[in-house]
Design an enzyme around this catalytic site. Structure first.
Site, PDB file in Angstrom:
ATOM      1  N   HIS A   1      27.451 -56.620 -38.294  1.00  0.00           N
ATOM      2  CA  HIS A   1      26.475 -55.624 -38.744  1.00  0.00           C
ATOM      3  C   HIS A   1      25.130 -55.765 -38.032  1.00  0.00           C
ATOM      4  O   HIS A   1      24.426 -54.783 -37.841  1.00  0.00           O
ATOM      5  CB  HIS A   1      26.330 -55.653 -40.261  1.00  0.00           C
ATOM      6  CG  HIS A   1      27.448 -54.901 -40.922  1.00  0.00           C
ATOM      7  ND1 HIS A   1      28.593 -55.503 -41.353  1.00  0.00           N
ATOM      8  CD2 HIS A   1      27.618 -53.570 -41.142  1.00  0.00           C
ATOM      9  CE1 HIS A   1      29.414 -54.589 -41.835  1.00  0.00           C
ATOM     10  NE2 HIS A   1      28.848 -53.407 -41.726  1.00  0.00           N
TER      11      HIS A   1
ATOM     12  N   GLU B   1      39.573 -47.599 -44.205  1.00  0.00           N
ATOM     13  CA  GLU B   1      39.250 -48.753 -43.358  1.00  0.00           C
ATOM     14  C   GLU B   1      40.103 -49.969 -43.668  1.00  0.00           C
ATOM     15  O   GLU B   1      40.098 -50.946 -42.932  1.00  0.00           O
ATOM     16  CB  GLU B   1      37.760 -49.105 -43.442  1.00  0.00           C
ATOM     17  CG  GLU B   1      37.222 -49.280 -44.849  1.00  0.00           C
ATOM     18  CD  GLU B   1      35.716 -49.512 -44.888  1.00  0.00           C
ATOM     19  OE1 GLU B   1      35.100 -49.740 -43.842  1.00  0.00           O
ATOM     20  OE2 GLU B   1      35.165 -49.470 -46.004  1.00  0.00           O
TER      21      GLU B   1
ATOM     22  N   ASN C   1      35.519 -49.594 -37.586  1.00  0.00           N
ATOM     23  CA  ASN C   1      35.123 -51.002 -37.388  1.00  0.00           C
ATOM     24  C   ASN C   1      36.019 -51.915 -38.205  1.00  0.00           C
ATOM     25  O   ASN C   1      36.581 -52.882 -37.701  1.00  0.00           O
ATOM     26  CB  ASN C   1      33.674 -51.240 -37.826  1.00  0.00           C
ATOM     27  CG  ASN C   1      32.703 -50.285 -37.192  1.00  0.00           C
ATOM     28  OD1 ASN C   1      32.998 -49.738 -36.139  1.00  0.00           O
ATOM     29  ND2 ASN C   1      31.564 -50.069 -37.820  1.00  0.00           N
ATOM     30  N   ASP C   2      36.143 -51.588 -39.471  1.00  0.00           N
ATOM     31  CA  ASP C   2      36.983 -52.429 -40.321  1.00  0.00           C
ATOM     32  C   ASP C   2      38.455 -52.141 -40.113  1.00  0.00           C
ATOM     33  O   ASP C   2      39.275 -53.049 -40.154  1.00  0.00           O
ATOM     34  CB  ASP C   2      36.600 -52.249 -41.794  1.00  0.00           C
ATOM     35  CG  ASP C   2      35.391 -53.089 -42.141  1.00  0.00           C
ATOM     36  OD1 ASP C   2      35.365 -54.258 -41.737  1.00  0.00           O
ATOM     37  OD2 ASP C   2      34.462 -52.564 -42.786  1.00  0.00           O
TER      38      ASP C   2
ATOM     39  N   ARG D   1      35.807 -59.143 -37.071  1.00  0.00           N
ATOM     40  CA  ARG D   1      34.890 -58.382 -36.225  1.00  0.00           C
ATOM     41  C   ARG D   1      33.630 -59.156 -35.848  1.00  0.00           C
ATOM     42  O   ARG D   1      32.893 -58.758 -34.951  1.00  0.00           O
ATOM     43  CB  ARG D   1      34.502 -57.049 -36.909  1.00  0.00           C
ATOM     44  CG  ARG D   1      33.759 -57.232 -38.201  1.00  0.00           C
ATOM     45  CD  ARG D   1      33.699 -55.955 -39.013  1.00  0.00           C
ATOM     46  NE  ARG D   1      32.470 -55.219 -38.834  1.00  0.00           N
ATOM     47  CZ  ARG D   1      32.144 -54.147 -39.554  1.00  0.00           C
ATOM     48  NH1 ARG D   1      32.979 -53.678 -40.470  1.00  0.00           N
ATOM     49  NH2 ARG D   1      31.010 -53.523 -39.356  1.00  0.00           N
TER      50      ARG D   1
ATOM     51  N   CYS E   1      33.377 -42.490 -38.920  1.00  0.00           N
ATOM     52  CA  CYS E   1      31.999 -43.009 -38.944  1.00  0.00           C
ATOM     53  C   CYS E   1      31.895 -44.423 -38.387  1.00  0.00           C
ATOM     54  O   CYS E   1      30.850 -45.048 -38.462  1.00  0.00           O
ATOM     55  CB  CYS E   1      31.421 -42.949 -40.348  1.00  0.00           C
ATOM     56  SG  CYS E   1      32.304 -43.980 -41.522  1.00  0.00           S
TER      57      CYS E   1
HETATM   58  C1  PEP Z   1      33.430 -49.228 -40.627  1.00  0.00           C
HETATM   59  O1  PEP Z   1      33.991 -50.196 -41.146  1.00  0.00           O
HETATM   60  O2  PEP Z   1      33.871 -48.633 -39.633  1.00  0.00           O
HETATM   61  C2  PEP Z   1      32.165 -48.708 -41.202  1.00  0.00           C
HETATM   62  C3  PEP Z   1      31.631 -47.601 -40.779  1.00  0.00           C
HETATM   63  O3  PEP Z   1      31.556 -49.455 -42.156  1.00  0.00           O
HETATM   64  P1  PEP Z   1      30.745 -50.816 -41.903  1.00  0.00           P
HETATM   65  O4  PEP Z   1      30.561 -50.979 -40.427  1.00  0.00           O
HETATM   66  O5  PEP Z   1      29.457 -50.691 -42.640  1.00  0.00           O
HETATM   67  O6  PEP Z   1      31.650 -51.852 -42.492  1.00  0.00           O
HETATM   68 MG    MG Z   2      33.447 -50.871 -43.110  1.00  0.00          MG
END
Ligand code: PEP
Ligand code: MG
Length: 751
Positions: free
Chosen positions: A357, A599, A622-623, A633, A670
Site C-alpha cells: 500500500h 479480489e 492487486n489482491d 504482494r 480498480c
Molecule cells: C485491490 O486489491 O486491487 C484493491 C484495489 O484494493 P487494495 O489495494 O486497497 O487492497
Molecule cells: Mg484489495
C-alpha cells in the site's frame, strides 16, 4: 550442526566490514568442518569472473587478486552449473585450472557450493583438504545449508561494501521499482521506535521544541488511555480497568511532569529526559518493600514506552525546511501521511514490493519509490540520493556526471508529462469512437488535484485514511464530515466508497493486529463484521453523507462468501433504518447501491449468488493476483512471481467479464493494473470499459486511450487467452503499443 550453523551465520552477520565478514566466515568454517582450507570467491558479473575475497589456507597474497573466469576451473564450474561439486582428486578433474598465486598444490579434495540470493549468483564457497577423499553427505549438506543462510547476509554485506567503499565515486543498489519518477535529494533515515532506554542520551539547545514535543506526547498518551478505557469499559472487570486509572494518575502527576520538564531545561532531549526520569522512578519503585507498589514499576515502564512511541513518530524527525528522500526499513502507508508532502521527494523502503500500500500511495502522490532491497540503513542517513523509480535503482552520493544525466532525464520526464497533461482536458474516446469511463481511486492521500476534476467520478474511495489520520477510531461525525466533503467534491458524479479495509499491510496505529499471516488473516470485511460497532458507525456516517448528494455507492472489501454479504447487508439495513429514523420518513431519499470487491478467488465461484445480492462488482486485481498466485504482494522475496500478466489472472479476468455480462452486473476494475498502460490494454482486449486508477495516472491513460482502437485490440483476444506465460502476454501487449508508437508511455521504465 544447527547450533554451529547459527553461530557462524550470526558471527558473520555482525562483522563490522565486508572483508572482516569474509575472513571470519572462512576461518569459522575451517575450524567447524575441520578442513585444511576454506575460501570464498565473489562473483563479478560485469567481468564474468570470480575474485578470491578471503581464504584460510590459500596464500594471503592472492586474496583480492586471484581471478577465475566463469568458464574456467572447478570454481568456475560450480558457478556455471549453480550446484555443489564434490571432487576427491581435483588435480585430475578435466576442468581443473592451476592458480599459481594461490599456492594450492597440496590440496587434493575439493568441495564447492554456489552462494545464490534471489536467483543471482553472488559467489562460491569452497573447502579443500590435503587428503584425497570425497566429502561425506553431511559435510556437503552443511556447506550447502551454510551458503543458503549466508546468501542474504552476503548480499547485504556486498551492498554495504559498495556503499561505504571510499574509492568508488558513487555506489548504487537495486530494489523493486515501486513508483515511477526520479528524485534527487538528501536522505532522511527513519528508524522505528525501539524500546525506551536503548538509545544514547542526547542533549539539545532547542529547549522549547522539546518541551512542546513532550506536551504533545503526554496529551496523545492521555487520549490513548482514555480511548482504551472507554473501548474496553464494557468488556473488562473494574479491577483491571483500574490499571488505566493508575496510568491517568501518573500522567497527571505534577512531580513526574515537573521532573521531565526540568531535565529538558537542563538540555536533554525529550526522549533522554523521559529515559532519565523513568529510570529514577524505577529505582525508587524497585527499592520498595510493598509488592503492590513494586509492581507499579511495570506500569511505569509501559506508560513511558507509550509516551516514547509518540515522541518518536515520524513527524518528529522532519527538518523544518528542505526536501528529502525518506529511508526506512519499512515505509508504511500510515507513516507516509506523517511527512509533509511539500518536502517528501520520494522514499526507499527495505521491505515491501510494488503493490504494497505504501507503493500504491507513492504512485497516487506521484513520487518515486524503491522497495525491497538490502543495504545497511545507517550508511544511508543524510546522503545525497538519486532514486530512480523507473528501474528500481538508488544511487548514493552520485558524482557530477550521474547527477547531470539524471537532471536530463528529469527534463525528459517533464516534457513527456507536459504532452500527456494536455490530453487531460479531452474526452476518453478511442480512435474508433468508444467512450470509456475513467474513474479515480481516491482516499489514500487526502488532497484534491487537477486530474481529479477531469475524471468521471470515484471508482474506489479507500476509507482507511480518516482512520489512519487519527490516534483513535474516528467518531461518526468526523467520518460523516470527511465523506460529505468527498461527495460534495464530486457533485453529480458517482463516488464508490469502500468500507474499512484494514489488516494486511494497513495497520491502524491504535489498533494493531499481530498475525503470522496478515494477508490471510483478519482483514477487511472479516474484521469489521467482528466489530459491528465500528462497521455500523461507518455505514451510518456514509448514509448520512449521502442524503444531501445522491451520488454514493458502497462497496465491501475482501468478500469470500455469501454469508459475509448477508451479515453485512443486515447491518447496512440497520444503519439505513436508523438514519431514516433520524431524518424522518417524510423526505424521499435514495438508498446508495451496494457492491462487492472481487479480489478473493473464492468469490469467482459464487458470482451468480453475488449477482442476486448486490448490484455491482469491482475487480481488485492487486489482491486477486496475490491470492490467485499465492504471492504476497508486499514480499520482496517473491516479487518476481507477482504478475498481473500471468495467464491465470488473464483468464480469471476473462471469466469475470463473461459472467458479469451474462448476469447483467455492472463491472469495473480498480486494482493498480487499471492505471498501467499495458494493463489497460489487456483489460480493453477482454472487454472492460470502466476503469478506476490513481488520479496521477489518469492523464497518461487518457492519452493512451485517445490513440488506440478497440477493434484492433479485440483482435488480440484470442492470442491473449492462448498465451502460456506472463512474458508472452506482456510481449503481445507491448507489440501493440509499439505499433501505435506509444512506447514513450513505458519508455523510461525500459531504458
Ligand atoms: C485491490 O486489491 O486491487 C484493491 C484495489 O484494493 P487494495 O489495494 O486497497 O487492497
Ligand atoms: Mg484489495
Amino acid at each position: 550442526m544447527l547450533a554451529e550453523l547459527r553461530r557462524v551465520v550470526e558471527k558473520v552477520g555482525q562483522a563490522p566490514s565486508f572483508d572482516a565478514a569474509m575472513q571470519l566466515l572462512v576461518s569459522e568454517i575451517r575450524v567447524t568442518m575441520q578442513v585444511d582450507c576454506c575460501s570464498v570467491y565473489q562473483a563479478d558479473h560485469d567481468q564474468q569472473q570470480l575474485i578470491l575475497r578471503a581464504s584460510d589456507g590459500l596464500a594471503q597474497s592472492a586474496v583480492g587478486r586471484a581471478r577465475i573466469k566463469f568458464d574456467e576451473g572447478v570454481v568456475g564450474l560450480v558457478a556455471r552449473r549453480e550446484e555443489p561439486l564434490n571432487i576427491a582428486d581435483v588435480h585430475n578433474h578435466p576442468s581443473f585450472k592451476y592458480l599459481p598465486e594461490a599456492e594450492e598444490d597440496s590440496f587434493n579434495s575439493f568441495l564447492g557450493t554456489p552462494i545464490i540470493y534471489q536467483r543471482e549468483l553472488l559467489g562460491v564457497l569452497v573447502v579443500q583438504q590435503f587428503q584425497t577423499r570425497s566429502f561425506i553427505d553431511t559435510e556437503e549438506a552443511f556447506l550447502v545449508t551454510l551458503a543458503a543462510h549466508l546468501s542474504a547476509v552476503f548480499s547485504q554485506v556486498e551492498n554495504v561494501q559498495k556503499v561505504t567503499q571510499p574509492r568508488v565515486l558513487h555506489s548504487s543498489f537495486k530494489g523493486i521499482a515501486g513508483s515511477q519518477g526520479i528524485a534527487m535529494a538528501r536522505s532522511l533515515l527513519f528508524q522505528s521506535p525501539s524500546s525506551l532506554g536503548e538509545q544514547e542520551l542526547e542533549t539539545t539547545t532547542q529547549i522549547d521544541d522539546e518541551l512542546t514535543a513532550l506536551d504533545k506526547a503526554i496529551e496523545q498518551t492521555h487520549s490513548d488511555v482514555q480511548k482504551m478505557m472507554s473501548r474496553l469499559g464494557t468488556e473488562l472487570p473494574q479491577d483491571v480497568l483500574s490499571i488505566f486509572e493508575v496510568y491517568q494518575g501518573m500522567l497527571n502527576d505534577a512531580g513526574f511532569l515537573k521532573a521531565l520538564r526540568l531535565k529538558i531545561k537542563q538540555g536533554y532531549t525529550a526522549v533522554s529526559a523521559l529515559q532519565l526520569v523513568r529510570d529514577d522512578y524505577l529505582s525508587q519503585f524497585e527499592a520498595m518493600s510493598d509488592t503492590y507498589l513494586r509492581e507499579r514499576a511495570i506500569d511505569l515502564r509501559d506508560l513511558c514506552q507509550r509516551i516514547y512511541t509518540h515522541l518518536s513518530r515520524p513527524h518528529s524527525i522532519v527538518p523544518k525546511q528542505g526536501k528529502f528522500v525518506l529511508v526506512a526499513e519499512e515505509v508504511t502507508a500510515t507513516m507516509l501521511g506523517d511527512f509533509p508532502k511539500s518536502q517528501l521527494m520520494g522514499f526507499i523502503s527495505q521491505r515491501g514490493a510494488a503493490n504494497s500500500h505504501a507503493a500504491i500511495l507513492a504512485r497516487a502522490m506521484g513520487i518515486p519509490a524503491v522497495l525491497g532491497f538490502t543495504a545497511e540503513m545507517e550508511t544511508l542517513d543524510r546522503q545525497l540520493l538519486i532514486v530512480d523509480g523507473y528501474q528500481g535503482l538508488v544511487f548514493v552520493s552520485p558524482d557530477a556526471i550521474l547527477r547531470s544525466e539524471y537532471r536530463q532525464l528529469l527534463r525528459d520526464e517533464e516534457e513527456i508529462n507536459a504532452q500527456i497533461n494536455r490530453d487531460l482536458e479531452q474526452v476518453a474516446c478511442t480512435l474508433d469512437g468508444y467512450h470509456l469511463e475513467l474513474l479515480i481511486n481516491a482516499g489514500l492521500s487526502s488532497d484534491a488535484d487537477r486530474a481529479e476534476s477531469k475524471s468521471d467520478g470515484v471508482g474506489l474511495y479507500r476509507t482507511e485514511v480518516p482512520f489512519l489520520l487519527q490516534n483513535r477510531f474516528p467518531s461518526e461525525t468526523e467520518q460523516f464530515q470527511s465523506y460529505l466533503r468527498i461527495l460534495n467534491r464530486f457533485k453529480g458524479k458517482p463516488v464508490c466508497m469502500r468500507t474499512l479495509d484494514v489488516g494486511g499491510d494497513k495497520q491502524l496505529p491504535y489498533f494493531p493486529i499481530q498475525e503470522e499471516n496478515p494477508f490471510l488473516g483478519w482483514r477487511g470485511i472479516r474484521m469489521t463484521l467482528d466489530h459491528p460497532e465500528i462497521f455500523l458507525v461507518q455505514c451510518r456516517a456514509m448514509y448520512r453523507a449521502s442524503l444531501s448528494q445522491s451520488n454514493l455507492s458502497i462497496m465491501l472489501p475482501m468478500i469470500s462468501s455469501i454469508g459475509e454479504v448477508e451479515r453485512a447487508t443486515q447491518l447496512l439495513d440497520r444503519a439505513w433504518n436508523e438514519v431514516l429514523e433520524e431524518v424522518g420518513h417524510s423526505r424521499s431519499v435514495t438508498r446508495p447501491a451496494l457492491g462487492v470487491m472481487l479480489e478473493v478467488p473464492s468469490a469467482l465461484w459464487i458470482l451468480p449468488e453475488l449477482a442476486k445480492r448486490v448490484s455491482f462488482w469491482s475487480v481488485g486485481t492487486n489482491d486477486l493476483t496475490q491470492y490467485l498466485l499465492a504471492v504476497d504482494r508486499s514480499n520482496a522475496h517473491v516479487s518476481g512471481l507477482y504478475s498481473t500478466y500471468h495467464p491465470a489472472v488473464v483468464r480469471a479476468l476473462n471469466f469475470i467479464i463473461r459472467q458479469g455480462k451474462e448476469l447483467n452486473v455492472s463491472l469495473s476494475v480498480c486494482g493498480e493494473m487499471a492505471g498501467e498502460p499495458l494493463g489497460v490494454l489487456m483489460l480493453l482486449v477482454l472487454g472492460y470499459r470502466r476503469l478506476s486508477m490513481s488520479s496521477f495516472n489518469l492523464a497518461r491513460i487518457k492519452y493512451l486511450i485517445r490513440r488506440i482502437s478497440i477493434a484492433e485490440l479485440e483482435a488480440l483476444k484470442e492470442p491473449l487467452l492462448a498465451s502460456e506465460t506472463p512474458e508472452e502476454v506482456a510481449q503481445l501487449l507491448q507489440c501493440y503499443l509499439e505499433s501505435k508508437d506509444l512506447m514513450q508511455l513505458v519508455r523510461l521504465q525500459n531504458d
